[in-house]
Design an enzyme around this catalytic site. Structure first.
Site, PDB file in Angstrom:
ATOM      1  N   HIS A 196      -5.277  -1.870  -6.339  1.00  0.00           N
ATOM      2  CA  HIS A 196      -4.980  -0.672  -5.815  1.00  0.00           C
ATOM      3  C   HIS A 196      -5.583   0.145  -7.186  1.00  0.00           C
ATOM      4  CE1 HIS A 196      -4.909   1.902  -3.443  1.00  0.00           C
ATOM      5  NE2 HIS A 196      -4.310   2.953  -4.112  1.00  0.00           N
ATOM      6  N   GLY A 205      -3.917   4.958  -0.412  1.00  0.00           N
ATOM      7  CA  GLY A 205      -4.752   4.419   0.294  1.00  0.00           C
ATOM      8  C   GLY A 205      -6.253   4.638  -0.299  1.00  0.00           C
ATOM      9  N   LEU A 231       0.655  -0.931   3.858  1.00  0.00           N
ATOM     10  CA  LEU A 231      -0.313  -0.699   3.122  1.00  0.00           C
ATOM     11  C   LEU A 231       0.035  -0.284   1.234  1.00  0.00           C
ATOM     12  CD1 LEU A 231      -3.307  -0.619   2.929  1.00  0.00           C
ATOM     13  CD2 LEU A 231      -3.862   1.789   3.138  1.00  0.00           C
ATOM     14  N   ASP A 232      -0.069  -0.798   0.098  1.00  0.00           N
ATOM     15  CA  ASP A 232      -0.214  -0.826  -1.207  1.00  0.00           C
ATOM     16  C   ASP A 232       1.154   0.045  -1.425  1.00  0.00           C
ATOM     17  OD1 ASP A 232      -2.739  -0.945  -0.796  1.00  0.00           O
ATOM     18  OD2 ASP A 232      -2.797   2.382  -0.203  1.00  0.00           O
ATOM     19  N   GLN A 233       2.420  -1.065  -0.939  1.00  0.00           N
ATOM     20  CA  GLN A 233       3.775  -0.502  -1.257  1.00  0.00           C
ATOM     21  C   GLN A 233       4.334  -2.279  -1.507  1.00  0.00           C
ATOM     22  OE1 GLN A 233       6.009   2.144  -0.769  1.00  0.00           O
ATOM     23  NE2 GLN A 233       3.425   2.937   0.063  1.00  0.00           N
TER      24      GLN A 233
END
Lengths: 288, 288, 288, 288
Positions: A196, A205, A231-233
């Protein structure tokens, strides 16, 4: 990683802290004639949890791997701990998923060729055709699987079939600009690594560099993590940052960020394929 | 900063980009006999904005400061630009507000004594008595202003009176663990600098190291920023990060973070008192 | 670097500090209708030297480049200063010299394709054939010029001919493992950039990672510099470092170092082709 | 370091690699009822050397320390290894030697008060009187021992007497600007830590920031190391670097370097007093 790397076994153990577990494990290895090459522990004292990574020389094994693993299983099950063992003579298989941006793809393929990554790269899958010539340049099989909102389920099924048929151990999202479905993600728990383009948890995001530019931060970052349904966690494996300034446009941040993305993703892949990463409580233990 | 530092004037200009503004300003200085020592521009092209920091030698001034400033005013007002000028022979006055944690307080006082900060430290104000002996050790006036929820308005009024009476130019929150009221904050726009113990915008608010520990990040950060009415959202002046690992407890992160906090706060103070910081759109331009 | 980059002119000026030089230069540009986009000065006060980098919009030029340059020449010659001007619509031509290690070669070619480097890559020259397929993959002409002690003079002459015929502006040594002759070096003053695999001036010469390993340093570095007749002693353009530890073998240092080498070399090339580097007293001024 | 820190024993072992040594040591601890809290190994495979740091809980010891150590001695002597053990309830005693520059002195005293350094600070010795008020501010005994070329031997003897009488374990040179005699140095092998203001092996000796400025490096560094008879050549414990630029004067480098010096020295002291450092072949193993 020396010339004897292929004779190395790696044991990972994690679970509730039990007195004597270190001794028991080393006694098993000793009893089987396997020299301990390296050993690292970590105790999360407040959580009463124990983690160990242990490397041993398989070439001196007086018995065989099946017998050895049987004893590991007994000790660990009695202690309520989970464990896994891996032998360097069986390289992990990696599938790279990518889209149009190719810097991470190139980076992984070059590092692999320079023997920085102890794995096989089984295939490159992309929703765009552009990565094809790159994969071919490095003699890696390429699969073009285009995707639209309508065909997403089918495209993921096709990817999963390719991945499973090749016995892939790890899926690397090298700037793959599609959000994977929960079904796909849960099929490969802690086996999908994403990069990310921000210092998570900041700027979740899309358009992370634009977000960073608007906020006026003085450093940007990149984060590699296991992919989970949210998402992205997922658990963070590695992060890095670099200075920026008011003079940096979004394009400058994107350029600077590419260097971070490449390094942070490659580091995570390297650690994973060398069995250095354990996960608990949404976090990672990295024996680097 | 050499022995002639006291003869230096610093002009800061910002506003809409106008053709010829660079030439006009340098012509004014030339016309008054003031040698230009250093000059930096920055253009935010998409926003059509222009920023300049210019240092000149006051000792060669053929006229006087009032006449010079009158011409600056005319040029800048005609161009719709804001400007300010400062002379190094009038050191800025700084008030430090602090609570129990003393690492930033010590750090600023030691740096000041080592001539790293081109300002006077007019006073230390604290809601705890502990900082008293430290201030005294450095021969800085100390004011103990305890505070409770009930007395907050009065305490802030007392602080403001001390600050205003001493002609303080900059208020530095050196781990001051009280949230200042909007009334206090708006009284000193872009004149209060805070240090926050995270890499903003991640981990806003209290217990940032605990938040970081729970998230399992692999780097922690610190952020210095101007204080605005919205908590931890003011324009960022400086940020820095340091690696951490699963082995680091909250106490370890706190310890590592202290080094960041000290450096990031001192850097912001140094840049501010040297007139290197301009603010627009919630962001800073730093001519470092 | 935006879409208008091709309309940008860059003026570099250096020499003895003269009062009024900033004004004179900006007046010339103003007089010709060229908007100043960006301007940076640096004064080395003890040495009484002045350096300026100024970018202007060529598209608004009321006269022409020849007339403009004539005036620059007059002003600068009168002031005893050297100067040069470059227009972004004439991309600099770069030749890459390399040997067997390909990480820097790949890195430069990928960055170039991703528009990170504002230059043309005219050719790749190598004393080994291995770089051929890489150059071809990126559609860059490749010349294989093998070299032995006996053929060195002839090989360098062949390289120089290729370089001169193509009008090459900059020669980049991307891990070129041959020491260039003084004759070759002096032919291209401040036009050859090398990457050295240490934090110079530590660990001059070959096997720098082995030297670092034996010394037991806790960080390794890389240095990009202009090549002069004295080995590894030319003006330093950029340096970077990364942590290492007792666990790192020479191979680990080499792997970590490759990341540094790539970034540090690419940064130097980027700065050079964007006319951000000036040289004096064996050192560089970098307007970044 | 939690509330149970005082019950922790630390065992350090180093010597030729022997099969079964890990198991033997953990069996001894197990046999005495001492829970292993943390364990780290390092093998220098080419040199066939083994290093281990092991922490155990003394409070669960079924026997006593003397009996435990007797067994350690037997095992290690049989294996030809050297070893040492330390208990956290006996804090190491530290003497700080300093001259006029006080930033490292302040830094160590503040960190000690903030419980970052698990040691007692027994005394501050200086050849200048300036450090006296600082030591007193932190309630640390101060000894002013002026020195000239003629009195050097006597001054060192006086220092040694103070140090030995107080049972000092570690001597920290916090910018002590005198070169210690070989006699003094060899009296305290691997028990004197110095901070050098450069990235060693670059810029040995005095005026390191001036040397760095003249060379035009783009980063400066600091190095903490054990003091040996050869100036600035002892085993390196920690290093760090920071970016600099052509704009940085020698004074700027000195200012930036102070931050490095403080951190790098404090880190070395912290690691030493926590028994994390082992020395071999002129290098250190740091179990951080």
């Amino acid at each position: 990683m020396s010339g004897t790397a292929s004779k190395v076994g790696t044991l990972l153990v994690q679970g509730p802290h039990r007195k004597g577990i270190v001794t028991s494990v080393s006694q098993v290895l000793n009893g089987h004639g396997a020299t301990i090459l390296d050993s690292n522990h970590y105790s999360d004292a407040p959580a009463k949890l124990f983690f160990q990574r242990l490397q041993f020389d398989v070439s001196t094994l007086a018995t065989d791997r099946v017998t050895l693993e049987k004893e590991f299983r007994e000790i660990c099950e009695n202690a309520g701990m989970s464990w896994r063992v891996w032998y360097a003579d069986r390289a992990k298989r990696v599938a790279i998923l990518t889209s149009k941006q190719d810097h991470c793809l190139y980076d992984l393929l070059i590092r692999h060729r320079n023997r920085e990554l102890a794995c096989d790269i089984s295939m490159v899958i992309s929703n765009h055709p552009d990565a094809g010539p790159i994969a071919r340049h490095f003699n890696v099989p390429f699969h073009h699987l285009p995707v639209t909102t309508d065909t997403k389920a089918r495209q993921e099924a096709a990817a999963a079939e390719l991945i499973d048929r090749a016995g892939v151990d790890l899926i690397v999202l090298a700037r793959y600009m599609q959000i994977l479905s929960p079904a796909f993600v849960t099929r490969y728990p802690m086996r999908i690594i994403n990069i990310h383009h921000s210092f998570l948890p900041a700027f979740v995001g899309g358009n992370a560099y634009r977000q960073a530019h608007e906020k006026g931060v003085k450093m940007i970052g990149a984060t590699s993590h296991y992919v989970t349904a949210e998402l992205d966690q997922g658990p963070i494996i590695e992060q890095s940052t670099v200075r920026c300034a008011h003079r940096d446009s979004v394009e400058d941040l994107t350029r600077k960020g590419r260097d971070l993305e490449k390094q942070v993703l490659a580091q995570a892949v390297r650690w994973h394929v060398e069995d250095r990463v354990l996960v608990y409580s949404g976090k990672t233990v990295v024996f680097d």
